[in-house]
Design a protein around this motif. Structure first.
Motif: not given
Length: 228
Positions: A142, A146, A149, A185, A188, A195
Motif C-alpha cells: 500500500f 500512499e 501510510g 486508508f 481506498y 488501488w
C-alpha cells in the motif's frame, strides 16, 4: 487454445483478472476473454452490470452466455464475493451449517451454484470472503500508492498475522477485509478499482497463491483447462 469467460463482481476484480490472470493463463493455453461485469438487473431492455446482489439476474446472464457459446472448448467462471451473497443464492441457507469451516462453506456454495446452472463448462469461484483479502498477503505494498501510510500498513499486517490465511479474515459488516482497509486508508473507498489491482500486481500471483489456498485451487483448475 481454450477460451474462458470470467464474470466479475466489480471493476476491481475485472481489472485484476485482465492484468494478472490473462497473461498468466495464456502460458497454459487458456485465452481469457475480457472479463465481463456480472448483471444485477435489466431496465427498459438494458442490462445493468456490476455487483452480485441479484441472483436471478446473474443466473440469466450466465445462461445467456452459455447459450451463445456452445463450443466444448469454451469455459466459464466467476469472481464473486462470498461476503454479502443474497439469500436466494443456491444452497445459501444449507451452507450456514458450515459457518465455522469457511472452506467447506464456500465449496458447498460453489457446488450448489454449479448444479443450479447445470452445464459442466461452468466452473464457479466464490472469493473468501471478498477480493480485498488478497491485499492482506503483503500490506506493505500500500506504500507504493500512499507513501505516508506506514501506520496503516502496520495495522493491516497485525490483522493478517491473526489468521492462518488472509482468506479467513471475517465477513462481519465492519470487519470484512475492505472495511479494515478503508479504516486505515480512507481513499481506498472511492479508488478501490484502481488501488486494488495495483496493490495486487505489486504483491504478485505467486504470493497470493501461496497464502490463499482457495484462490490457488481455483487458478490451478483453470490452468488445467489447457490440457483438456
Amino acid at each position: 487454445m481454450i477460451r474462458l469467460y470470467l464474470f466479475a463482481e466489480g471493476q476491481t476484480e475485472q481489472t485484476f483478472a485482465s492484468n494478472l490472470m490473462t497473461p498468466h493463463l495464456a502460458n497454459y493455453g487458456v485465452y481469457l476473454n475480457k472479463p465481463v461485469l456480472i448483471s444485477h438487473g435489466r431496465k427498459k431492455g438494458e442490462i445493468h452490470r456490476g455487483g452480485g446482489q441479484n441472483y436471478a439476474a446473474m443466473k440469466q446472464d450466465i445462461l445467456r452466455f452459455l447459450k451463445q457459446e456452445k463450443s466444448r472448448d469454451v469455459y466459464f467462471t466467476t469472481m464473486l464475493d462470498l461476503y454479502a451473497l443474497p439469500p436466494e443464492f443456491p444452497g445459501f441457507m444449507a451452507a450456514q451449517t458450515y459457518r465455522n469451516t469457511p472452506y467447506d462453506q464456500v465449496a458447498f456454495l460453489e457446488k450448489s451454484f454449479a448444479e443450479d446452472i447445470g452445464d459442466d463448462r461452468f466452473l464457479p469461484h466464490l472469493q473468501l470472503y471478498e477480493y480485498e483479502a488478497y491485499l492482506f498477503c503483503e500490506p506493505n505494498h500500500f506504500l507504493s500508492i500512499e507513501p505516508g501510510g506506514t501506520k496503516g500498513v502496520e495495522t493491516l499486517q497485525t490483522i493478517a498475522g491473526q489468521y492462518e490465511s488472509p482468506e479467513l479474515i471475517n465477513d462481519a459488516p465492519q470487519t470484512a477485509p475492505s472495511k479494515r482497509i478503508i479504516a486505515e486508508f480512507p481513499k481506498y473507498k472511492k479508488a478501490k478499482s484502481v488501488w486494488g489491482p495495483l496493490v495486487a500486481q505489486h504483491i504478485g500471483l505467486p504470493v497470493i497463491r501461496q497464502q490463499c489456498p482457495h484462490f490457488n485451487k481455483w487458478l490451478s483448475s483453470l490452468e488445467l483447462l489447457g490440457q483438456v
